[in-house]
Write an enzyme that holds these catalytic residues in place. Sequence first.
Site, PDB file in Angstrom:
ATOM      1  N   LYS A   9      66.948  -6.829 101.578  1.00 17.87           N
ATOM      2  CA  LYS A   9      66.874  -5.743 102.567  1.00 17.87           C
ATOM      3  C   LYS A   9      65.531  -5.714 103.302  1.00 17.87           C
ATOM      4  CE  LYS A   9      70.269  -2.849 100.156  1.00 17.87           C
ATOM      5  NZ  LYS A   9      70.523  -1.516  99.522  1.00 17.87           N
ATOM      6  N   TYR A  49      78.658  -0.787 105.687  1.00 12.51           N
ATOM      7  CA  TYR A  49      78.520   0.350 104.781  1.00 12.51           C
ATOM      8  C   TYR A  49      79.509   1.474 105.115  1.00 12.51           C
ATOM      9  CZ  TYR A  49      74.324  -1.155 102.162  1.00 12.51           C
ATOM     10  OH  TYR A  49      73.451  -1.780 101.305  1.00 12.51           O
ATOM     11  N   PHE A  57      73.326  10.478 103.285  1.00 10.24           N
ATOM     12  CA  PHE A  57      72.269   9.484 103.525  1.00 10.24           C
ATOM     13  C   PHE A  57      72.695   8.392 104.511  1.00 10.24           C
ATOM     14  CE2 PHE A  57      74.439   8.166  99.536  1.00 10.24           C
ATOM     15  CZ  PHE A  57      74.857   6.878  99.898  1.00 10.24           C
ATOM     16  N   ARG A  85      74.679  -7.851  89.752  1.00  5.59           N
ATOM     17  CA  ARG A  85      74.457  -6.403  89.617  1.00  5.59           C
ATOM     18  C   ARG A  85      73.506  -6.132  88.447  1.00  5.59           C
ATOM     19  NH1 ARG A  85      76.153  -2.952  93.763  1.00  5.59           N
ATOM     20  NH2 ARG A  85      75.960  -1.318  92.209  1.00  5.59           N
ATOM     21  N   THR A  91      70.651   1.504  91.328  1.00  7.39           N
ATOM     22  CA  THR A  91      70.372   1.865  92.722  1.00  7.39           C
ATOM     23  C   THR A  91      69.006   2.544  92.847  1.00  7.39           C
ATOM     24  OG1 THR A  91      72.746   2.263  92.943  1.00  7.39           O
ATOM     25  CG2 THR A  91      71.327   3.068  94.726  1.00  7.39           C
ATOM     26  N   ARG A 102      65.156  -4.507  91.209  1.00  9.65           N
ATOM     27  CA  ARG A 102      64.813  -3.180  91.731  1.00  9.65           C
ATOM     28  C   ARG A 102      63.675  -2.532  90.950  1.00  9.65           C
ATOM     29  NH1 ARG A 102      71.044  -1.449  93.163  1.00  9.65           N
ATOM     30  NH2 ARG A 102      70.975  -1.963  95.386  1.00  9.65           N
ATOM     31  N   ASN A 112      65.617  -0.184  98.389  1.00  5.88           N
ATOM     32  CA  ASN A 112      65.753  -0.751  97.046  1.00  5.88           C
ATOM     33  C   ASN A 112      65.956  -2.276  97.043  1.00  5.88           C
ATOM     34  OD1 ASN A 112      68.344  -0.739  97.938  1.00  5.88           O
ATOM     35  ND2 ASN A 112      69.161   0.633  96.378  1.00  5.88           N
ATOM     36  N   HIS A 115      71.011  -5.775  98.087  1.00  6.78           N
ATOM     37  CA  HIS A 115      72.414  -5.360  97.956  1.00  6.78           C
ATOM     38  C   HIS A 115      73.155  -6.436  97.179  1.00  6.78           C
ATOM     39  CE1 HIS A 115      76.629  -4.531  98.857  1.00  6.78           C
ATOM     40  NE2 HIS A 115      76.740  -5.823  99.137  1.00  6.78           N
ATOM     41  N   GLU A 126      83.099  -9.036 101.947  1.00  6.36           N
ATOM     42  CA  GLU A 126      81.734  -9.036 102.490  1.00  6.36           C
ATOM     43  C   GLU A 126      81.305 -10.441 102.920  1.00  6.36           C
ATOM     44  OE1 GLU A 126      79.379  -7.097  99.452  1.00  6.36           O
ATOM     45  OE2 GLU A 126      80.369  -5.162  99.790  1.00  6.36           O
TER      46      GLU A 126
HETATM   47  P1  ATP Z   1      74.194  -1.668  97.506  1.00  9.49           P
HETATM   48  O1  ATP Z   1      75.609  -1.287  97.961  1.00  9.49           O
HETATM   49  O2  ATP Z   1      73.217  -1.706  98.651  1.00  9.49           O
HETATM   50  O3  ATP Z   1      74.198  -2.892  96.650  1.00  9.49           O
HETATM   51  P2  ATP Z   1      74.399   0.192  95.356  1.00  9.49           P
HETATM   52  O4  ATP Z   1      75.783  -0.331  95.189  1.00  9.49           O
HETATM   53  O5  ATP Z   1      73.494   0.150  94.168  1.00  9.49           O
HETATM   54  O6  ATP Z   1      73.655  -0.508  96.565  1.00  9.49           O
HETATM   55  P3  ATP Z   1      75.480   2.420  96.843  1.00  9.49           P
HETATM   56  O7  ATP Z   1      75.869   3.704  96.205  1.00  9.49           O
HETATM   57  O8  ATP Z   1      76.537   1.473  97.285  1.00  9.49           O
HETATM   58  O9  ATP Z   1      74.436   1.713  95.856  1.00  9.49           O
HETATM   59  O10 ATP Z   1      74.554   2.799  98.092  1.00  9.49           O
HETATM   60  C1  ATP Z   1      74.303   1.877  99.132  1.00  9.49           C
HETATM   61  C2  ATP Z   1      72.863   1.971  99.544  1.00  9.49           C
HETATM   62  O11 ATP Z   1      72.640   3.246 100.168  1.00  9.49           O
HETATM   63  C3  ATP Z   1      71.847   1.951  98.390  1.00  9.49           C
HETATM   64  O12 ATP Z   1      71.551   0.668  97.942  1.00  9.49           O
HETATM   65  C4  ATP Z   1      70.653   2.615  99.036  1.00  9.49           C
HETATM   66  O13 ATP Z   1      69.959   1.725  99.926  1.00  9.49           O
HETATM   67  C5  ATP Z   1      71.335   3.713  99.853  1.00  9.49           C
HETATM   68  N1  ATP Z   1      71.473   4.947  99.059  1.00  9.49           N
HETATM   69  C6  ATP Z   1      72.356   5.194  98.065  1.00  9.49           C
HETATM   70  N2  ATP Z   1      72.215   6.422  97.562  1.00  9.49           N
HETATM   71  C7  ATP Z   1      71.231   7.007  98.280  1.00  9.49           C
HETATM   72  C8  ATP Z   1      70.604   8.292  98.262  1.00  9.49           C
HETATM   73  N3  ATP Z   1      70.982   9.236  97.403  1.00  9.49           N
HETATM   74  N4  ATP Z   1      69.595   8.531  99.144  1.00  9.49           N
HETATM   75  C9  ATP Z   1      69.216   7.570 100.034  1.00  9.49           C
HETATM   76  N5  ATP Z   1      69.766   6.341 100.107  1.00  9.49           N
HETATM   77  C10 ATP Z   1      70.749   6.051  99.239  1.00  9.49           C
HETATM   78 MG    MG Z   2      77.171  -0.478  96.828  1.00 13.78          MG
END
Ligand code: ATP
Ligand code: MG
Length: 138
Positions: A9, A49, A57, A85, A91, A102, A112, A115, A126
């Site tokens: 990212k 997304y 968010f 993962r 996250t 992370r 973070n 992805h 994807e």
């Molecule tokens: P990713 O999909 O990016 O691998 P993830 O699966 O761990 O991450 P998701 O719940 O899918 O988490 O959220 C997607 C992305 O949105 C997160 O990686 C982060 O960048 C952002 N995000 C998620 N939760 C929050 C939050 N509460 N506040 C701000 N940003 C958030």
């Molecule tokens: Mg995710």
Amino acid sequence: MERTFSIIKPDATKRNITGAINKIIEENNLKIVAQKRLKLSVEKAKGFYSVHQDKPFFNDLIDYMTSGPVIIQVLEGNNAVEEYRKIMGSTNPDNADKGTIRKEFALNIQENSVHGSDSPSNANIEIKYFFDDSEIVI
Ligand code: ATP
Ligand code: MG
């Protein structure tokens, strides 16, 4: 063998730590079989997304994901989706295990660093969203 989709990212490209992240990926027996550096368009980021479009968010997430270059990747290995993962960590970096990407590098729950696909079926979707078959080389 399984494939997963990865994004390094903007917070990570900005800090010039893409090599450090790739090192962890490779040390954990995942092979980078496709890789591209690009800047996501707002449209492409929103599509990627879209599952989060109703979350509070979402707008901040799109601003952040389009704020600088990203590295998109296809990773291949045994159980690649789950393995990546695991290596990524939670996250929220505050909850991530020691030694995960992370925990090492993420700045906060949004910035973070990486992805990773959350299921093999999403990994396929994807990968196809970003790569042609001809761009993936084993
Ligand atoms: P990713 O999909 O990016 O691998 P993830 O699966 O761990 O991450 P998701 O719940 O899918 O988490 O959220 C997607 C992305 O949105 C997160 O990686 C982060 O960048 C952002 N995000 C998620 N939760 C929050 C939050 N509460 N506040 C701000 N940003 C958030
Ligand atoms: Mg995710």
